[in-house]
Enzyme design. Structure first.
Site, PDB file in Angstrom:
ATOM      1  N   CYS A 197       7.388   1.316  -2.802  1.00  0.00           N
ATOM      2  CA  CYS A 197       5.978   1.675  -2.738  1.00  0.00           C
ATOM      3  C   CYS A 197       5.789   3.184  -2.879  1.00  0.00           C
ATOM      4  O   CYS A 197       6.078   3.754  -3.921  1.00  0.00           O
ATOM      5  CB  CYS A 197       5.375   1.128  -1.452  1.00  0.00           C
ATOM      6  SG  CYS A 197       3.594   0.988  -1.432  1.00  0.00           S
ATOM      7  N   HIS A 198       5.332   3.873  -1.830  1.00  0.00           N
ATOM      8  CA  HIS A 198       5.169   5.331  -1.837  1.00  0.00           C
ATOM      9  C   HIS A 198       6.451   6.059  -1.433  1.00  0.00           C
ATOM     10  O   HIS A 198       6.510   7.284  -1.479  1.00  0.00           O
ATOM     11  CB  HIS A 198       4.037   5.748  -0.891  1.00  0.00           C
ATOM     12  CG  HIS A 198       2.671   5.359  -1.350  1.00  0.00           C
ATOM     13  ND1 HIS A 198       2.202   4.067  -1.262  1.00  0.00           N
ATOM     14  CD2 HIS A 198       1.672   6.089  -1.899  1.00  0.00           C
ATOM     15  CE1 HIS A 198       0.964   4.014  -1.734  1.00  0.00           C
ATOM     16  NE2 HIS A 198       0.612   5.230  -2.126  1.00  0.00           N
TER      17      HIS A 198
END
Length: 183
Positions: free
Chosen positions: A111-112
């Site tokens: 994800c991030h």
């Protein structure tokens, strides 16, 4: 069944981690006997998120300052917006990512999570994926960015989002099997 009982995994996280992206890989690794250590700037409980809502907390095992990258086989970086954004401002977190990359040790980011790898300047020339809003940062840092469930580039594993966790976990476990066998 995978034998990763001798594997040692380091997770870096702080407040704002995406709950499923820390808890689900962590539990999958623990279920297979891996030793998993959670490091954070402090050892006070850190706050997870379920997207925009507060989720569960977890207490880190050690601080970033106590981490010796030589003690671990794989670095795991969960996402969440606030978590990697805060970690990339922590000098020791950036150094840990650099140490794993310099030693060609496996790094798994979802994800991030790859934001920390951008800050560590270790993504140039790597084939990677992430949450859509992080992809421009990866590309600007020299990564070859694709939109796939899980991407394995040598010792890097990246995934896009919580729905990719099953494939992400399988890739981590397979890489740890290789690391443990070659050790």
């Amino acid at each position: 069944m995978a034998d990763i009982s001798h594997a040692r995994v380091l997770i870096l996280a702080t407040d704002g981690f995406e709950q499923s992206e820390l808890f689900e890989p962590r539990q999958a690794l623990l279920d297979l006997g891996a030793k998993v250590t959670l490091a954070s700037p402090r050892t006070d409980p850190i706050q997870g998120m379920k997207h925009a809502e507060k989720g569960a907390t977890i207490t880190p095992d050690i601080t970033l300052g106590q981490v010796d990258a030589n003690d671990y086989d794989l670095l795991l970086l969960p996402g969440g917006v606030a978590n990697p954004d805060a970690l990339r401002m922590e000098e020791r977190a950036v150094e840990i990512a650099q140490e794993f990359a310099d030693d060609d040790k496996p790094i798994a980011a979802i994800c991030h999570g790859p934001w920390l790898l951008v800050e560590a300047d270790v993504v140039d020339g790597r084939r990677m994926t992430s949450w859509p809003s992080v992809r421009t940062d990866l590309a600007n840092a020299g990564a070859d960015v694709v939109d796939e469930e899980v991407v394995i580039d040598d010792n890097f594993i990246t995934s896009r989002k919580p729905e990719d966790i099953p494939a992400f976990n399988r890739a981590i476990i397979a890489m740890l099997q290789d690391v443990v066998v070659s050790a």
